[in-house]
Design a protein around this motif. Structure first.
Motif, PDB file in Angstrom:
ATOM      1  N   UNK A 168      19.277 -49.645  32.924  1.00  0.00           N
ATOM      2  CA  UNK A 168      19.355 -49.744  31.471  1.00  0.00           C
ATOM      3  C   UNK A 168      18.419 -48.751  30.787  1.00  0.00           C
ATOM      4  N   UNK A 169      17.273 -48.466  31.425  1.00  0.00           N
ATOM      5  CA  UNK A 169      16.331 -47.524  30.829  1.00  0.00           C
ATOM      6  C   UNK A 169      16.882 -46.101  30.832  1.00  0.00           C
ATOM      7  N   UNK A 170      17.850 -45.837  31.713  1.00  0.00           N
ATOM      8  CA  UNK A 170      18.399 -44.491  31.824  1.00  0.00           C
ATOM      9  C   UNK A 170      19.671 -44.288  31.008  1.00  0.00           C
ATOM     10  N   UNK A 171      20.210 -45.359  30.466  1.00  0.00           N
ATOM     11  CA  UNK A 171      21.463 -45.239  29.730  1.00  0.00           C
ATOM     12  C   UNK A 171      21.277 -44.420  28.456  1.00  0.00           C
ATOM     13  N   UNK A 172      22.288 -43.640  28.129  1.00  0.00           N
ATOM     14  CA  UNK A 172      22.231 -42.848  26.909  1.00  0.00           C
ATOM     15  C   UNK A 172      23.619 -42.455  26.456  1.00  0.00           C
ATOM     16  N   UNK A 173      23.732 -42.063  25.225  1.00  0.00           N
ATOM     17  CA  UNK A 173      24.995 -41.596  24.661  1.00  0.00           C
ATOM     18  C   UNK A 173      24.691 -40.297  23.926  1.00  0.00           C
ATOM     19  N   UNK A 174      25.110 -39.176  24.494  1.00  0.00           N
ATOM     20  CA  UNK A 174      24.775 -37.877  23.916  1.00  0.00           C
ATOM     21  C   UNK A 174      25.419 -37.643  22.554  1.00  0.00           C
ATOM     22  N   UNK A 175      26.490 -38.373  22.256  1.00  0.00           N
ATOM     23  CA  UNK A 175      27.123 -38.212  20.945  1.00  0.00           C
ATOM     24  C   UNK A 175      26.274 -38.789  19.816  1.00  0.00           C
ATOM     25  N   UNK A 176      25.258 -39.579  20.170  1.00  0.00           N
ATOM     26  CA  UNK A 176      24.368 -40.099  19.133  1.00  0.00           C
ATOM     27  C   UNK A 176      23.693 -38.963  18.366  1.00  0.00           C
ATOM     28  N   UNK A 193      18.692 -53.160  25.981  1.00  0.00           N
ATOM     29  CA  UNK A 193      19.066 -51.796  25.623  1.00  0.00           C
ATOM     30  C   UNK A 193      20.053 -51.862  24.473  1.00  0.00           C
ATOM     31  N   UNK A 194      20.113 -50.809  23.694  1.00  0.00           N
ATOM     32  CA  UNK A 194      21.053 -50.737  22.571  1.00  0.00           C
ATOM     33  C   UNK A 194      21.522 -49.297  22.453  1.00  0.00           C
ATOM     34  N   UNK A 195      22.827 -49.112  22.354  1.00  0.00           N
ATOM     35  CA  UNK A 195      23.403 -47.776  22.288  1.00  0.00           C
ATOM     36  C   UNK A 195      24.603 -47.763  21.349  1.00  0.00           C
ATOM     37  N   UNK A 196      24.867 -46.596  20.809  1.00  0.00           N
ATOM     38  CA  UNK A 196      26.098 -46.410  20.061  1.00  0.00           C
ATOM     39  C   UNK A 196      27.253 -46.410  21.053  1.00  0.00           C
ATOM     40  N   UNK A 197      28.351 -47.028  20.693  1.00  0.00           N
ATOM     41  CA  UNK A 197      29.527 -47.074  21.553  1.00  0.00           C
ATOM     42  C   UNK A 197      30.444 -45.894  21.238  1.00  0.00           C
ATOM     43  N   UNK A 198      30.771 -45.121  22.262  1.00  0.00           N
ATOM     44  CA  UNK A 198      31.669 -43.983  22.072  1.00  0.00           C
ATOM     45  C   UNK A 198      31.142 -43.011  21.037  1.00  0.00           C
ATOM     46  N   UNK A 199      32.019 -42.610  20.123  1.00  0.00           N
ATOM     47  CA  UNK A 199      31.627 -41.686  19.058  1.00  0.00           C
ATOM     48  C   UNK A 199      31.121 -42.425  17.825  1.00  0.00           C
ATOM     49  N   UNK A 200      30.986 -43.759  17.940  1.00  0.00           N
ATOM     50  CA  UNK A 200      30.446 -44.553  16.855  1.00  0.00           C
ATOM     51  C   UNK A 200      31.515 -44.990  15.864  1.00  0.00           C
ATOM     52  N   UNK A 201      31.071 -45.773  14.875  1.00  0.00           N
ATOM     53  CA  UNK A 201      29.689 -46.104  14.553  1.00  0.00           C
ATOM     54  C   UNK A 201      29.179 -47.423  15.145  1.00  0.00           C
ATOM     55  N   UNK A 202      30.028 -48.150  15.899  1.00  0.00           N
ATOM     56  CA  UNK A 202      29.605 -49.444  16.430  1.00  0.00           C
ATOM     57  C   UNK A 202      28.447 -49.273  17.410  1.00  0.00           C
ATOM     58  N   UNK A 203      27.496 -50.196  17.347  1.00  0.00           N
ATOM     59  CA  UNK A 203      26.355 -50.204  18.260  1.00  0.00           C
ATOM     60  C   UNK A 203      26.402 -51.505  19.053  1.00  0.00           C
ATOM     61  N   UNK A 204      26.103 -51.423  20.349  1.00  0.00           N
ATOM     62  CA  UNK A 204      26.067 -52.644  21.153  1.00  0.00           C
ATOM     63  C   UNK A 204      24.668 -52.862  21.715  1.00  0.00           C
ATOM     64  N   UNK A 205      24.317 -54.124  21.858  1.00  0.00           N
ATOM     65  CA  UNK A 205      23.051 -54.493  22.472  1.00  0.00           C
ATOM     66  C   UNK A 205      23.311 -55.470  23.600  1.00  0.00           C
ATOM     67  N   UNK A 206      22.609 -55.310  24.717  1.00  0.00           N
ATOM     68  CA  UNK A 206      22.748 -56.212  25.857  1.00  0.00           C
ATOM     69  C   UNK A 206      21.605 -57.221  25.840  1.00  0.00           C
TER      70      UNK A 206
END
Length: 223
Positions: free
Chosen positions: A148-156, A180-193
């Motif tokens: 989870x610490x390594x997850x990222x979304x470059x489109x952010x 962890x919290x990341x933008x999903x796909x190209x956004x704008x939705x954000x998800x948190x685990x």
């Protein structure tokens, strides 16, 4: 995309077209959740069954890839996959288990086409590197410790620069207890685990006060 999927199916199978499709959306449109791609995949699977075309999964995936890079994933009978290439090469992996997922949509749409057009691809004039790549061994699991610490979304880098509210939602999700919290796909939705239902429910109530019906609390789909 649903129409294009049906059109592609009939063209590939040479079956005379004649079907009525009713699309009922239950998630926000242009939200970065793969809604259009999953709709297209559902059409391909449904028509293949309805017309007893007996197309192999590989054949359906070939059609799906021409419709969108995410479509082949939604044709898989699994809840977790490692995608490489442009998304056409898929390997099933153990899914995320024992987590609650909180989805927060800020209420505006983001064009996937716009996001990719503004993404700074690596070139001689722009040495943008996707630094988070890592070698995945045969035992790779989405629930691996430390992943989870390594997850990222470059489109952010593209979308948050234009819509800073997405960054705000990410920070608030982590403050609410998301690992962890990341933008999903190209956004704008954000998800948190969230590791527990109590924290997830508290986060849901917090964000629902601000974003209303655009907040969803779900569990991973495991067939």
């Amino acid at each position: 995309l649903v129409f294009r999927a049906a059109e592609a199916f009939f063209s590939t199978t040479s079956i005379a077209p004649g079907v009525r499709i009713i699309l009922e959306k239950k998630i926000p449109v242009a939200a970065g959740l793969g809604g259009g791609s999953s709709d297209a995949a559902a059409v391909l699977l449904g028509l293949n069954r309805l017309y007893a075309a007996e197309m192999e999964p590989e054949g359906l995936a070939d059609i799906g890839l021409k419709l969108g890079a995410d479509v082949p994933f939604f044709l898989q009978d699994c809840s977790g996959a490692l995608a490489t290439g442009i998304g056409e090469s898929l390997r099933q992996v153990d899914p995320i288990r024992n987590y609650w997922i909180l989805l927060v949509n800020p209420g505006f749409a983001v064009s996937t086409k716009w996001a990719y057009e503004n993404f700074p691809l690596t070139s001689y004039s722009n040495p943008f590197i996707l630094a988070r790549g890592r070698k995945m061994d045969g035992n790779f699991m989405l629930s691996s410790p430390g992943l989870f610490e390594e997850l990222g979304n470059d489109l952010e880098a593209v979308t948050i620069n234009r819509y800073p509210e997405i960054g705000y939602i990410k920070k608030e999700l982590k403050k609410a207890g998301a690992v962890t919290a990341l933008m999903s796909g190209s956004g704008p939705t954000v998800f948190g685990l969230f590791p527990g239902k109590k924290e997830a429910q508290h986060g849901f109530e917090q964000f629902a006060r601000e974003y209303g019906d655009n907040v969803f609390l779900v569990r991973p789909y495991i067939p």
